[in-house]
Scaffold this motif. Sequence first.
Motif, mmCIF file in Angstrom:
data_model
loop_
_atom_site.group_PDB
_atom_site.id
_atom_site.type_symbol
_atom_site.label_atom_id
_atom_site.label_comp_id
_atom_site.label_asym_id
_atom_site.label_seq_id
_atom_site.Cartn_x
_atom_site.Cartn_y
_atom_site.Cartn_z
ATOM 1 N N LEU A 203 0.877 -1.174 0.000
ATOM 2 C CA LEU A 203 0.000 0.000 0.000
ATOM 3 C C LEU A 203 0.907 1.214 0.000
ATOM 4 C CD1 LEU A 203 -2.885 0.989 0.103
ATOM 5 C CD2 LEU A 203 -2.855 0.678 2.580
ATOM 6 N N TRP A 204 0.925 1.968 -1.123
ATOM 7 C CA TRP A 204 2.061 2.855 -1.380
ATOM 8 C C TRP A 204 1.773 4.338 -1.241
ATOM 9 C CZ3 TRP A 204 3.601 6.349 -5.291
ATOM 10 C CH2 TRP A 204 4.968 6.654 -5.307
ATOM 11 N N GLY A 205 0.714 4.870 -1.877
ATOM 12 C CA GLY A 205 0.540 6.319 -1.892
ATOM 13 C C GLY A 205 -0.912 6.739 -2.048
ATOM 14 N N LEU A 206 -1.128 8.064 -1.955
ATOM 15 C CA LEU A 206 -2.467 8.646 -2.054
ATOM 16 C C LEU A 206 -2.452 9.828 -3.002
ATOM 17 C CD1 LEU A 206 -3.473 8.752 1.739
ATOM 18 C CD2 LEU A 206 -4.228 7.079 0.028
ATOM 19 N N SER A 207 -3.568 10.022 -3.671
ATOM 20 C CA SER A 207 -3.769 11.186 -4.523
ATOM 21 C C SER A 207 -5.066 11.871 -4.114
ATOM 22 C CB SER A 207 -3.833 10.761 -5.995
ATOM 23 O OG SER A 207 -4.141 11.867 -6.814
ATOM 24 N N TRP A 208 -4.999 13.200 -3.963
ATOM 25 C CA TRP A 208 -6.143 13.971 -3.486
ATOM 26 C C TRP A 208 -6.607 14.943 -4.557
ATOM 27 C CZ3 TRP A 208 -8.031 12.059 0.843
ATOM 28 C CH2 TRP A 208 -7.175 11.381 1.706
ATOM 29 N N ARG A 209 -7.896 15.173 -4.606
ATOM 30 C CA ARG A 209 -8.526 15.993 -5.639
ATOM 31 C C ARG A 209 -8.684 17.435 -5.152
ATOM 32 N NH1 ARG A 209 -13.649 12.951 -7.103
ATOM 33 N NH2 ARG A 209 -12.077 11.330 -7.458
ATOM 34 N N VAL A 210 -8.383 18.382 -6.038
ATOM 35 C CA VAL A 210 -8.549 19.806 -5.733
ATOM 36 C C VAL A 210 -9.276 20.472 -6.893
ATOM 37 C CG1 VAL A 210 -6.490 19.894 -4.290
ATOM 38 C CG2 VAL A 210 -6.299 20.445 -6.711
ATOM 39 N N ALA A 211 -9.951 21.580 -6.588
ATOM 40 C CA ALA A 211 -10.680 22.312 -7.621
ATOM 41 C C ALA A 211 -9.777 23.260 -8.391
ATOM 42 C CB ALA A 211 -11.843 23.081 -6.990
ATOM 43 N N ASP A 212 -8.794 23.858 -7.715
ATOM 44 C CA ASP A 212 -7.896 24.842 -8.330
ATOM 45 C C ASP A 212 -6.483 24.542 -7.844
ATOM 46 O OD1 ASP A 212 -6.345 27.058 -9.017
ATOM 47 O OD2 ASP A 212 -7.973 28.488 -8.706
ATOM 48 N N ILE A 213 -5.715 23.824 -8.644
ATOM 49 C CA ILE A 213 -4.417 23.341 -8.185
ATOM 50 C C ILE A 213 -3.409 24.485 -8.005
ATOM 51 C CG2 ILE A 213 -3.374 22.857 -10.452
ATOM 52 C CD1 ILE A 213 -2.442 20.142 -9.149
ATOM 53 N N ASP A 214 -3.545 25.538 -8.773
ATOM 54 C CA ASP A 214 -2.641 26.677 -8.602
ATOM 55 C C ASP A 214 -2.887 27.366 -7.263
ATOM 56 O OD1 ASP A 214 -1.317 26.618 -11.258
ATOM 57 O OD2 ASP A 214 -3.349 26.978 -11.958
ATOM 58 N N ALA A 215 -4.149 27.543 -6.905
ATOM 59 C CA ALA A 215 -4.471 28.160 -5.622
ATOM 60 C C ALA A 215 -4.056 27.261 -4.462
ATOM 61 C CB ALA A 215 -5.963 28.463 -5.547
ATOM 62 N N THR A 216 -4.250 25.952 -4.620
ATOM 63 C CA THR A 216 -3.853 25.019 -3.560
ATOM 64 C C THR A 216 -2.339 25.017 -3.392
ATOM 65 O OG1 THR A 216 -5.778 23.633 -4.044
ATOM 66 C CG2 THR A 216 -4.032 22.656 -2.724
ATOM 67 N N ARG A 217 -1.610 25.055 -4.505
ATOM 68 C CA ARG A 217 -0.152 25.107 -4.414
ATOM 69 C C ARG A 217 0.301 26.363 -3.670
ATOM 70 N NH1 ARG A 217 4.512 27.022 -6.039
ATOM 71 N NH2 ARG A 217 6.254 25.540 -6.341
ATOM 72 N N ALA A 218 -0.303 27.488 -3.996
ATOM 73 C CA ALA A 218 0.073 28.738 -3.341
ATOM 74 C C ALA A 218 -0.217 28.677 -1.845
ATOM 75 C CB ALA A 218 -0.669 29.901 -3.990
ATOM 76 N N ARG A 219 -1.362 28.101 -1.471
ATOM 77 C CA ARG A 219 -1.710 27.986 -0.054
ATOM 78 C C ARG A 219 -0.694 27.115 0.697
ATOM 79 N NH1 ARG A 219 -4.020 24.063 2.781
ATOM 80 N NH2 ARG A 219 -4.878 22.933 0.991
#
Length: 261
Positions: A203-219
């Motif tokens: 059991l290796w990793g996880l991926s999470w969903r975001v609506a605005d990846i640029d805004a999430t990256r900045a946060r």
Amino acid sequence: MAYQTLFACAPAWQSSGDDADRLLFTLDNTSLELMSPTGDGAAADRIRAVLAAQGEGLASICFRTGDIGKMHRRLDRLALKPESITEAESRDANSGAILSWQRTRAATDATRGVRLFFLELAKQRPRSVPSAAAAITAMDHVVVSSADPEGAAALYGARLGLDMALDRSHPDWGQLMFFRCGDLIVEVVHRPGKHADAKHDELWGLSWRVADIDATRARLASAGVDVSDVRTGRKPGTRVLTVRSSTCGIPTLLVERAARA
């Protein structure tokens, strides 16, 4: 707290019992449970032994079902050797509310080394409330690494009945298989030379969903989290980034899906 920062959500549930403290983050399509050993009991000692040997990381997948009795019979017919159905409950440390459920567990030696639980909830869990903009909204996929993709496909597809949505190979990154579970994916990945045990998956990793990846990256960057640049994902219509810190040692990807026309 690492995941409170990552998700931009507070835990929806906090409880103690069975030699462990637990936090639940409940998003649109899944709950993430974090566990920490407490006390000197046997269960706490087992958790500490795992942490000492492997470090922090993923411990199990739990599938929700609407009929635990029917699921138990199916697992038994499939020779997955389920444990007897047990009842459990939990009290939230803040509100005093109680959650109850029934669950079973398949035998780990029959599930290629990945701990698989199955539960029926008595009622819906409370949701985690976003505490900032650009919060993570849902799980996109959970990643299982396998040296025997055909064996893993037989487990998640043929035996558990998840719908195969993708089977793709590439000489640079190996083979990917996607199995649908509701609106999220169990991803089986085979990287030649990276996982040598053909009988036991990881059991290796996880991926999470975001609506605005640029805004999430900045946060996240402003909160001191180490994140990669945004790049085009392997799945058409996606943009992704890698989270390189504050994930408790779990390889983590964020995904933005393009809006459908």
